[in-house]
Design an enzyme around this catalytic site. Structure first.
Site, PDB file in Angstrom:
ATOM      1  N   THR A   2     -33.646  -1.119  10.988  1.00 40.79           N
ATOM      2  CA  THR A   2     -33.906  -1.125  12.177  1.00 40.79           C
ATOM      3  C   THR A   2     -33.384  -1.657  13.376  1.00 40.79           C
ATOM      4  O   THR A   2     -33.709  -0.391  14.794  1.00 40.79           O
ATOM      5  CB  THR A   2     -34.495  -2.767  12.636  1.00 40.79           C
ATOM      6  OG1 THR A   2     -36.009  -2.802  11.557  1.00 40.79           O
ATOM      7  CG2 THR A   2     -35.241  -3.277  13.321  1.00 40.79           C
ATOM      8  N   ASN A  20     -39.724   6.717   2.965  1.00 41.63           N
ATOM      9  CA  ASN A  20     -39.551   5.360   2.136  1.00 41.63           C
ATOM     10  C   ASN A  20     -40.473   4.868   1.330  1.00 41.63           C
ATOM     11  O   ASN A  20     -39.910   4.375   0.848  1.00 41.63           O
ATOM     12  CB  ASN A  20     -39.012   3.806   3.173  1.00 41.63           C
ATOM     13  CG  ASN A  20     -40.009   3.751   3.996  1.00 41.63           C
ATOM     14  OD1 ASN A  20     -40.736   4.906   4.805  1.00 41.63           O
ATOM     15  ND2 ASN A  20     -41.153   3.153   4.121  1.00 41.63           N
ATOM     16  N   GLN A  42     -32.661   6.038   3.984  1.00 40.29           N
ATOM     17  CA  GLN A  42     -33.363   7.083   2.260  1.00 40.29           C
ATOM     18  C   GLN A  42     -33.174   7.668   1.681  1.00 40.29           C
ATOM     19  O   GLN A  42     -32.872   7.666   0.216  1.00 40.29           O
ATOM     20  CB  GLN A  42     -35.193   6.533   2.399  1.00 40.29           C
ATOM     21  CG  GLN A  42     -35.717   5.097   2.211  1.00 40.29           C
ATOM     22  CD  GLN A  42     -35.599   4.137   1.332  1.00 40.29           C
ATOM     23  OE1 GLN A  42     -34.807   4.526   0.322  1.00 40.29           O
ATOM     24  NE2 GLN A  42     -35.668   3.142   1.821  1.00 40.29           N
ATOM     25  N   SER A  89     -28.467   2.211   7.158  1.00 35.87           N
ATOM     26  CA  SER A  89     -28.472   0.643   6.555  1.00 35.87           C
ATOM     27  C   SER A  89     -27.924   0.350   5.775  1.00 35.87           C
ATOM     28  O   SER A  89     -28.156   2.142   4.381  1.00 35.87           O
ATOM     29  CB  SER A  89     -29.761   0.895   6.665  1.00 35.87           C
ATOM     30  OG  SER A  89     -29.619  -1.038   6.367  1.00 35.87           O
ATOM     31  N   GLY A  90     -26.289  -0.519   5.114  1.00 34.18           N
ATOM     32  CA  GLY A  90     -25.784  -0.339   4.313  1.00 34.18           C
ATOM     33  C   GLY A  90     -26.188  -0.823   2.939  1.00 34.18           C
ATOM     34  O   GLY A  90     -26.109  -0.985   2.127  1.00 34.18           O
ATOM     35  N   HIS A  91     -27.396  -1.907   3.015  1.00 35.01           N
ATOM     36  CA  HIS A  91     -27.587  -1.892   1.764  1.00 35.01           C
ATOM     37  C   HIS A  91     -29.040  -1.709   0.729  1.00 35.01           C
ATOM     38  O   HIS A  91     -28.962  -1.676   0.078  1.00 35.01           O
ATOM     39  CB  HIS A  91     -28.668  -3.679   2.222  1.00 35.01           C
ATOM     40  CG  HIS A  91     -30.088  -3.451   2.318  1.00 35.01           C
ATOM     41  ND1 HIS A  91     -31.415  -3.383   1.923  1.00 35.01           N
ATOM     42  CD2 HIS A  91     -30.180  -3.201   3.652  1.00 35.01           C
ATOM     43  CE1 HIS A  91     -32.209  -3.573   2.418  1.00 35.01           C
ATOM     44  NE2 HIS A  91     -32.154  -3.661   3.992  1.00 35.01           N
ATOM     45  N   THR A  99     -20.107 -10.112  18.183  1.00 36.70           N
ATOM     46  CA  THR A  99     -18.336 -10.278  17.483  1.00 36.70           C
ATOM     47  C   THR A  99     -18.713  -9.167  16.230  1.00 36.70           C
ATOM     48  O   THR A  99     -20.761  -9.180  15.395  1.00 36.70           O
ATOM     49  CB  THR A  99     -18.211 -12.017  16.936  1.00 36.70           C
ATOM     50  OG1 THR A  99     -17.847 -12.788  17.698  1.00 36.70           O
ATOM     51  CG2 THR A  99     -17.194 -11.634  15.726  1.00 36.70           C
ATOM     52  N   CYS A 151     -39.943  -3.773   3.601  1.00 41.27           N
ATOM     53  CA  CYS A 151     -38.844  -4.534   5.347  1.00 41.27           C
ATOM     54  C   CYS A 151     -41.009  -4.965   6.293  1.00 41.27           C
ATOM     55  O   CYS A 151     -40.189  -5.435   7.371  1.00 41.27           O
ATOM     56  CB  CYS A 151     -38.859  -3.109   6.362  1.00 41.27           C
ATOM     57  SG  CYS A 151     -37.257  -2.499   5.830  1.00 41.27           S
TER      58      CYS A 151
END
Length: 392
Positions: A71, A154, A184, A204-206, A242, A334
């Site tokens: 996102t 998606n 995707q 997106s990593g997940h 950070t 999402c």
């Protein structure tokens, strides 16, 4: 038996990812902006992750911007690029088929009080979810500053021809930027932005066994993008705050694993997808109409199957399957907690009632044929019962 078939919503982190994230949080926990050795050790993870991801995409490591996920990557690409390049024009092209994290930023740009507003052109898709290249070519204008098109949808898994799209954009207007939502697609397809004429790529990593809350945005070093998060000037001022070192390190491990066995993984998922489509096609129940919205071809992703079970409501069937240990989705996770029907499904020709009866099944490399068989058996048992309670 537990069958997790909602991998397009999120995947389980791999063992190596979990070990890496734990190590960084427990031992190498320094702030990468700190000047001491702990900070240097932490910064090394960021450097190594950039190099690993850049190698996969065949780009320069300085072109990788770490984000909190898909996102944020999409928002940064769209809003940041639009604001940075608005003097060249205020026309943007996308499809009616995009994720909310693309459509909502574009809606925001369109509603800005500046005059004139950003103008958004939404390209239609056919019944398989593909845009017309002729429509795209006709839509590009001299003042078109950005085109944003999802590589893999998606919800139904439709795959757009990104190389062909990129070629058309640059031939029609070389100054037009091309952004691709590859959330995707990453891990399932080779994505080479420079070869494909793509200026920005969101990941997106997940979605490929990495941690949640981390992603990246590839930005060609010649592209101007205005930063959206301001503060301490981390990542060369492009995204202050950070750095999520454990997440970034874990995502890099997941990316290397995904592409290290991509060919075998894609073949495996394709086999399961075809098995599910064939199995659904063989289910015949009085009073229930099963419509499969995904296809057994190269223009459809290997890990997603969308199916409509009229007149059984998707939410009812979803929870009935959950009671049997089968986990699926009724749309994009999402935004699936919000009321409303899928614009994606309606854009391919489904009626509102059909869209409200549609589920998504999605696989990963650890999914099994046994899970598919079990799911099909549960559907055969549940659909006759549930259809009896539908008001006609």
């Amino acid at each position: 038996m537990e069958c997790y078939l909602d991998n397009s919503a999120t995947t389980r982190a791999s063992e190596n990812v979990i070990k890496t994230v734990t190590k960084v949080m427990d031992l190498d926990y320094g702030n990468p902006s700190s000047k001491h050795m702990k900070g240097f050790e932490s910064e090394t993870y960021l450097k190594d992750a950039r190099e690993a991801i850049a190698k996969i995409l065949k780009v320069n490591e300085k072109e990788i911007l770490f984000t909190s996920g898909g996102t944020e990557s999409n928002n940064t690409a769209l809003i940041g690029a639009a604001l940075a390049n608005q003097r060249q024009g205020r026309h943007i092209i996308t499809t009616c088929f995009e994720h909310a994290s693309v459509l909502e930023p574009l809606k925001y740009l369109n509603e800005l009080k500046d005059q004139p507003n950003f103008e958004i052109t939404y390209l239609p898709v056919d019944s398989k979810g593909h845009i017309s290249l002729d429509d795209l070519k006709a839509a590009i204008r001299e003042d078109t500053i950005l085109v944003s098109i999802m590589m893999v949808n998606n919800e139904i898994g439709a795959v757009q021809d990104i190389p062909a799209i990129g070629k058309i954009i640059k031939e029609k207007n070389p100054k037009t930027l091309f952004h691709v939502d590859a959330i995707q697609a990453f891990g399932k397809y080779d994505i080479f932005p420079k070869k494909m004429n793509v200026d920005m790529v969101s990941v997106s990593g997940h979605k490929f066994h990495g941690p949640k809350g981390v992603g990246f945005l590839y930005i060609n070093d010649k592209v101007k993008v205005k930063p959206l998060i301001l503060g301490g000037g981390q990542q060369k001022g492009m995204r202050s705050g950070t750095d999520n070192v454990p997440g970034i390190a874990g995502m890099a491990v997941a990316a290397a694993e995904a592409y290290g066995s991509k060919q075998e993984n894609v073949a495996h998922m394709t086999e399961l997808k075809n098995m599910l489509i064939d199995g659904l096609s063989e289910i015949h129940i009085d009073g229930v109409m099963i419509k499969i919205n995904s296809y057994k071809d190269e223009a459809s992703a290997p890990h997603i199957v969308s199916a409509t079970f009229s007149p059984v409501k998707s939410e009812v069937l979803l929870h009935a399957l959950e009671d049997r240990g089968v986990y699926v989705s009724s749309g994009s996770a999402c935004s699936s907690n919000k009321p409303g029907l899928s614009g994606t499904l309606q854009s391919i020709g489904l009626s509102a009632k059909e869209a409200d009866c549609t589920l998504r099944f999605s696989f990963c490399d650890t999914s099994t044929a046994g899970e598919v068989e079990y799911t099909l058996n549960q559907l055969k048992e549940l659909l006759p019962m549930l259809s009896k309670f539908v008001s006609r």
